[in-house]
Enzyme design. Structure first.
Site, short mmCIF file in Angstrom:
data_model
loop_
_atom_site.label_atom_id
_atom_site.label_comp_id
_atom_site.label_asym_id
_atom_site.label_seq_id
_atom_site.Cartn_x
_atom_site.Cartn_y
_atom_site.Cartn_z
CG ASP A 30 -2.07 0.45 0.55
OD1 ASP A 30 -3.41 0.03 1.11
OD2 ASP A 30 -2.09 2.01 0.72
CB THR A 121 -15.90 -5.33 -8.16
OG1 THR A 121 -15.43 -6.37 -7.88
CG2 THR A 121 -16.94 -5.14 -9.24
CG LEU A 153 -14.68 -10.13 1.00
CD1 LEU A 153 -14.50 -9.06 2.11
CD2 LEU A 153 -12.90 -10.84 1.08
NE ARG A 154 -21.90 -12.72 2.89
CZ ARG A 154 -22.61 -13.43 3.17
NH1 ARG A 154 -23.82 -13.45 3.84
NH2 ARG A 154 -21.93 -14.79 3.85
CE LYS A 204 -17.85 -8.43 -6.75
NZ LYS A 204 -17.30 -8.19 -5.21
CB CYS A 260 -20.47 -4.31 -3.55
SG CYS A 260 -18.70 -4.62 -2.92
NE ARG A 327 -16.70 2.72 1.37
CZ ARG A 327 -16.12 1.22 0.70
NH1 ARG A 327 -15.13 1.37 -0.10
NH2 ARG A 327 -15.65 -0.25 1.67
#
Ligand code: UDX
Length: 430
Positions: A30, A121, A153-154, A204, A260, A327
């Protein structure tokens, strides 16, 4: 296997840590030094159940580290994941700037055969774009493969979802590249679907759009229930018991939010549009979702004979329980509308309040669920955290000005709430 993961957001950090926990050698990258410092000290920069333990364990075992150099990470690895953010752009298309920058950096760093895996994504065609960007850095075709491996993944159950996925999707041009990822994921013993790049990318978008459609469908039906005095919970159970439909994602409520669904449904509409198909169905899915929250606020306003001068208490602010993510959270619209209509807001969330403070300074942030009821004309259940499920309504009622509960997530039992002297209003029944 030696793995690099570029990006330490939800997808990158969770993927990197789970792969490290499975015995791989993982380097996360990062550019944000603060985030790296936190990670290296054993504190995850995001709130996610179980993540801290895995981080501490993998740091201690030496299977995991985090650095700021893409070059060093790529040169130490055989598989490199791109897991950077693709936030919604102004025109509804996702903003792929970070993916492009990272792809170019990876291209500049490749010195031996590398499998570059896109986990962010992205719209159809992005795998080809990454391949081209790497090629433009002068990397010969035989030295790299680009693979699409979307993440499902959630938030809130990210580790379990990564360890036990319903399926793993691998989109690749060459068999050898797909096999490499199949080896990496073999310990998970999950179904693996191998396909081409474009199909993997579309899976996706397609999956998230379908799930959002399922929720919007049940929410549209909840409106019909309200009009004909039926009960959406029973209706959903009856519908979902058909194994062709399935019972998951049929919980009527304030609508879908998060990092998402809003971005991906919009992205699907735009992708289709770019290819010449008008995906009207999904536009309607978005509209139903927007209307669902506004309709609930209108009901509250009309019940209170206007919101001007009224105080409303909010239980929960995160877009769903077990996360601090706000978000596209429904709390944002609810607060905005209450303030716009002249009301004041008291709010409590176990972990997301700090994030909200940056958006709405004028809200009174409380330190317990009971505090929100103090002087409130009505209380709204916004996010169904477990700690809200067994509230003492007598205690809550002693603090409130008006004992009126609007349950936006259908978590309470009407009989119990009414038995404590409260009025109960919810979604999908009278
Ligand atoms: C979603 C997808 O589920 C996941 O596979 C993908 O990788 C990322 O997007 P996430 O956004 O973390 O995951 O949350 P999810 O649990 O899917 O919930 C999304 C939204 O739908 C939330 O706002 C939630 O409150 C809402 N929801 C979900 C409902 O309103 N009703 C339901 O029945 C289910």
């Amino acid at each position: 296997m030696k793995i690099a993961v570029v990006g330490t957001g939800y997808v990158g950090l969770v993927t990197g840590l789970v792969l490290a926990d499975l015995g791989n050698q993982v380097i996360c990258v990062d550019k944000d030094q603060n985030k790296l410092d936190m990670i290296l000290s054993g504190t995850p920069p995001i709130f996610e159940p179980g993540l801290e333990e895995v981080l501490k364990r993998t740091l201690k075992s030496g299977h995991f580290t985090a650095i700021n150099s893409i070059k060093d990470a790529v040169q130490a690895s055989e598989v490199v994941f791109i897991a950077v953010g693709t936030p919604p752009g102004e025109d509804g298309h996702p903003d792929l700037t970070a993916v492009r920058i990272v792809a170019a950096e990876i291209g500049k760093s490749i010195t031996k055969h590398t499998v570059v895996v896109n986990k962010s994504t992205v719209p159809v065609g992005s795998g080809d774009m990454v391949e081209l960007i790497i090629r433009e850095q002068g990397v010969p075709a035989e030295l790299y493969d680009v693979v699409s491996n979307p993440e499902f993944l959630r938030e809130g159950s990210a580790i379990q979802d990564t360890l036990r996925p319903d399926r793993i999707v691998i989109g690749a041009k060459r068999r050898e590249a797909a096999l490499k990822l199949m080896d990496l994921y073999a310990p998970l013993q999950s179904q693996i679907i191998v396909t081409d790049l474009n199909s993997a990318e579309l899976i996706k978008y397609g999956a998230n759009s379908f799930l959002a459609m399922k929720i919007s469908f049940i929410n549209a039906l909840s409106r019909v229930c309200e009009m004909c005095d039926a009960n959406i919970v029973d209706v959903a159970q009856g519908i979902g018991s058909d194994s062709r439909i399935g019972s998951q994602f049929l919980n009527a409520g304030l609508g879908w939010g998060g990092s998402c669904f809003p971005k991906d449904v919009q992205g699907m509409v735009k992708t289709a549009e770019g290819l010449g198909y008008d995906f009207d169905l999904l536009k309607e899915v978005i509209q139903i979702n927007d209307e669902q929250t506004i309709n609930f606020i209108n009901r509250i306003e009309s019940h209170l004979s206007g919101l001007n001068g009224k105080t409303v208490g909010l239980l929960g602010l995160a877009f769903k329980p077990n996360t601090d993510d706000i978000r596209d959270a429904k709390s944002l619209i609810i607060i905005e509308e209450i303030l716009k209509r002249g009301g004041t807001v008291r709010a409590y969330d176990p972990v997301a309040a700090d994030n909200l403070k940056e958006v709405f300074g004028e809200v009174t942030y409380c330190s317990t669920a009971y505090d929100v009821a103090e002087g409130a004309h009505a209380v709204i259940m916004v996010t169904e955290w477990n700690e809200f499920k067994n509230l003492d309504f007598e205690r809550l009622g002693a603090l409130a000005k008006g004992k009126v509960l609007f349950d936006g997530r259908r978590v309470y039992n009407r009989r119990q709430v009414e038995g404590s002297g409260w009025e109960y209003h919810t979604i999908g029944s009278r």
